[in-house]
Scaffold this motif. Structure first.
Motif, short mmCIF file in Angstrom:
data_model
loop_
_atom_site.label_atom_id
_atom_site.label_comp_id
_atom_site.label_asym_id
_atom_site.label_seq_id
_atom_site.Cartn_x
_atom_site.Cartn_y
_atom_site.Cartn_z
N ASP A 23 -10.38 2.78 -6.56
CA ASP A 23 -10.85 2.01 -5.40
C ASP A 23 -11.96 1.02 -5.76
O ASP A 23 -12.33 0.18 -4.94
CB ASP A 23 -11.34 2.96 -4.31
N ARG A 47 -8.15 -6.06 -10.01
CA ARG A 47 -9.22 -5.54 -9.14
C ARG A 47 -10.50 -6.37 -9.30
O ARG A 47 -11.58 -5.95 -8.91
CB ARG A 47 -9.50 -4.08 -9.47
N THR A 61 -16.40 -11.17 1.84
CA THR A 61 -15.14 -10.64 1.34
C THR A 61 -15.31 -9.18 0.93
O THR A 61 -14.44 -8.33 1.22
CB THR A 61 -14.67 -11.48 0.13
N LEU A 65 -13.27 -5.83 2.26
CA LEU A 65 -12.66 -4.86 1.34
C LEU A 65 -13.19 -3.45 1.62
O LEU A 65 -12.44 -2.48 1.61
CB LEU A 65 -12.95 -5.26 -0.11
N LYS A 70 -12.14 0.21 0.01
CA LYS A 70 -12.45 -0.20 -1.36
C LYS A 70 -13.95 -0.02 -1.60
O LYS A 70 -14.75 0.00 -0.65
CB LYS A 70 -12.05 -1.65 -1.60
N PRO A 72 -16.58 -2.11 -3.32
CA PRO A 72 -16.83 -3.37 -4.01
C PRO A 72 -18.22 -3.42 -4.67
O PRO A 72 -19.23 -3.07 -4.04
CB PRO A 72 -16.74 -4.42 -2.90
N GLY B 130 -11.30 -10.35 2.95
CA GLY B 130 -11.45 -9.07 2.25
C GLY B 130 -10.46 -8.04 2.75
O GLY B 130 -9.86 -7.28 1.97
N LEU B 133 -7.06 -8.99 1.39
CA LEU B 133 -6.96 -8.65 -0.02
C LEU B 133 -6.76 -7.14 -0.21
O LEU B 133 -6.01 -6.70 -1.08
CB LEU B 133 -8.22 -9.09 -0.77
N ALA B 134 -7.44 -6.36 0.62
CA ALA B 134 -7.31 -4.90 0.52
C ALA B 134 -5.87 -4.48 0.83
O ALA B 134 -5.33 -3.57 0.19
CB ALA B 134 -8.29 -4.22 1.48
#
Lengths: 308, 273
Positions: A23, A47, A61, A65, A70, A72, B130, B133-134
């Motif tokens: 992740d 990634r 962004t 995510l 995720k 990041p 984002g 993109l995920a």
């Protein structure tokens, strides 16, 4: 003594982490070679996202995510991460308490020749004042790896302050960074130097110099500026009765301020702050700049002597 | 369901949502009616037709996402979420009050169904990128919608995000511009002209559609076309009327951020009856 820049250690730690945790994603703003995220890109190209010279967009962004699970890591120079994208960190990351890790390199004046436009002297003040933010200031390569690992385990946003220039490796490989738990690097009775980042090594050197003159000084390494280890700071004040802080940052808003606030509320003792005295930096070699702006071991030792 | 019936039902739902907007702003005594009313048809189409949602599972990983980048239009989002069943409709009356989950601008940590905390303009499209993109990283087919104001296009970050969305070929992303022509200080064309808006998005690499943002058929057709667009994100430039549906608010710049009172509330609700 081996010297490794914390940004180098960060790049390596990301690669290790990337292999363990699918992740983890990494975002950069056209500085991957400098921030050392390039190593992650080479290992995990799908990634890695280079958002170009658009830091605000990078942080936003990353927030998106993070909403999808995720993890990041965002990297650029500290001055751009915290200055250019301050409101994005505030609105899109910290307020919604998203797990975005801002690992900012080239912090402080040891950026060197690039000069004041690229030297962040107030990033810790900005990030420390931000609700929900955890703030790490690793002192060496080992602490950097520990902070990267700890950041993944944190809830919410994390700021990791990293440097451009090589710094001595202070810990063995068995060191474990515990967030919010300061490290007593050296015990002393006459005063305590509380330091973070590359100033920990300078503080240890200052303690050696003072020992040669018969002054017994402790060194407390605050690798986590927030949450602050209040108990360790109060204990140091109680034990030694005098505190000198040392940071490669403005004396306004960073470690010196945090310690002063803590002592004023819990256990006031005489203290002095070593740091940038409300000024910007300039071009020069890192060592020259540390000398000019009073951030050497000698400066710390002098502060201790003037206090006790 | 045939299209005529679907359009009629959506128009009716939009009317109900507009009534909620007036009632909740009246109750709150402050807030932003103009830009909430201008977006009501678009938001209704999203929440009652276009988006794949399950209000009983706000965290469902496969859900479509909506980011209200123009966060001051929170009332239209809250009304849609309540009508869709994310929380009780009665709770709309708590808007902007101490302790309410309905903050003055959307707070994703407080209210189920809110996908992103917004309010500081210009930030939502980057967040939507984002999310999109995920979806790609996880191999999911959910879609992401971001609603922006026309005045908001003055924020530089919008264009950073527009560049990035095209660069990453985010075909699962739709940006909708609520082009009502007004901002706080006056007409957008006078304050800081964004024209030519469609050309700007085209130049940034987007598939661009221009519609009447109050024509439900055009709205649905635009979303359908976006769904079938490959290799680039879609921007829907929706021409709207600020304050749409309430005669004395329509195209009146002063109704950007002032709540209706007393007789005004009654008249507005009567017009929306």
């Amino acid at each position: 003594m081996t010297k490794i820049a914390t940004r180098e250690a960060y790049g390596q730690a990301l690669v290790t982490l990337g292999a363990e945790n699918p992740d983890v994603v990494v975002l950069d703003a056209d500085l991957a070679k400098s921030t050392k995220t390039l190593a992650f890109k080479k290992h995990f190209p799908h990634r890695f996202f280079d958002l170009g010279i658009a830091e605000a967009n990078m942080i936003g962004t990353a927030a998106g995510l993070a909403t999808a699970g995720k993890i990041p890591f965002c990297s650029t120079f500290a001055v751009f991460a915290t200055g250019r994208a301050y409101d994005q960190i505030r609105q899109s990351v910290a307020y919604p308490n998203l797990h975005v890790i801002i690992a900012a390199t080239h912090a402080g004046i040891t950026v060197g020749e690039d000069g004041a436009s690229h030297q962040s002297v107030e990033d810790l003040a900005l990030m420390r004042a931000m609700p929900n933010m955890t703030v790490f200031v690793p002192a060496d390569a080992v602490e950097t790896a520990g902070a990267v690992r700890a950041a993944v385990a944190c809830d919410g946003p994390v700021y990791i302050r990293l440097g451009r220039s090589g710094v001595p490796v202070l810990h063995g490989d068995d060191f474990e960074l515990v967030p919010g738990k300061a490290v007593e690097m050296r015990r002393g009775l006459d005063a305590t130097i509380i330091a973070c980042g590359l100033m920990v090594a300078q503080a240890l050197e200052a303690a050696e110099q003072l020992a040669a003159e018969g002054i017994d000084v402790g060194v407390l390494n605050v690798h986590t500026l927030k949450p602050l280890d209040v108990q360790a700071i109060v204990n140091a004040a109680q034990r030694t009765g005098a505190i000198v802080t040392a940071e490669e940052h403005s004396i306004i808003g960073g470690l010196g301020s945090a310690v002063a606030e803590t002592l004023a509320e819990h256990y006031p003792v005489p203290m002095l702050r070593v740091g940038l005295r409300d000024v910007f930096g300039e071009s020069g070699k890192p060592d020259e700049l540390l000398r000019k702006y009073g951030l050497t071991a000698e400066d710390i030792a002098n502060a201790v002597q003037s206090l006790i | 369901m045939d299209m005529d019936q679907a359009v009629a039902e959506l128009a009716e739902k939009a009317r109900v949502i507009r009534r909620h907007i007036i009632a909740m702003l009246g109750e709150a005594g402050s807030g932003h009616p103009g830009g909430s009313l201008s977006a009501a048809d678009i938001v209704t189409a999203l929440y009652f037709r276009e988006m794949r949602l399950d209000p009983s599972r706000p965290d469902w990983p496969e859900r479509d996402r909506f980011v209200l980048s123009k966060g001051h239009a929170a009332p239209v989002l809250y009304a849609a979420l309540a009508e869709r069943g994310y929380f009780p409709v009665e709770e709309l009356g708590t808007l902007r009050k101490l302790g309410s989950r309905l903050q003055g601008h959307p707070d994703m940590k407080k209210l189920p169904g809110v996908e992103m905390s917004t309010g500081s303009l210009g930030q939502g499209l980057a967040v939507a990128n984002g999310m999109a993109l995920a979806a790609r990283l996880d191999g999911r087919d959910y879609r992401v919608y971001a609603l922006l104001g026309d005045g908001e296009l003055q924020e530089g970050q919008v264009w950073e995000a527009a560049m990035a969305a095209a660069h990453y070929a985010l075909e699962n992303l739709v940006a909708i511009v609520d082009y009502n022509g007004l901002q706080i200080d006056g007409p957008v064309s006078e304050v800081m002209a964004p024209e030519p808006v469609p050309d700007k998005w085209r130049a940034f690499g987007w598939h661009v559609l221009e519609i009447d943002g109050h024509d439900m058929r055009q709205i649905l057709a635009a979303f359908a076309e976006a769904r079938h667009t490959r290799g680039q994100p879609t921007a829907i430039i929706a021409r709207t009327v600020k304050g749409k549906g309430v005669s004395f608010m329509e195209n009146e710049v002063d109704w950007h951020g002032v709540a209706p009172k007393g007789e005004q509330i009654a008249q507005a609700l009567e017009e929306l009856a």
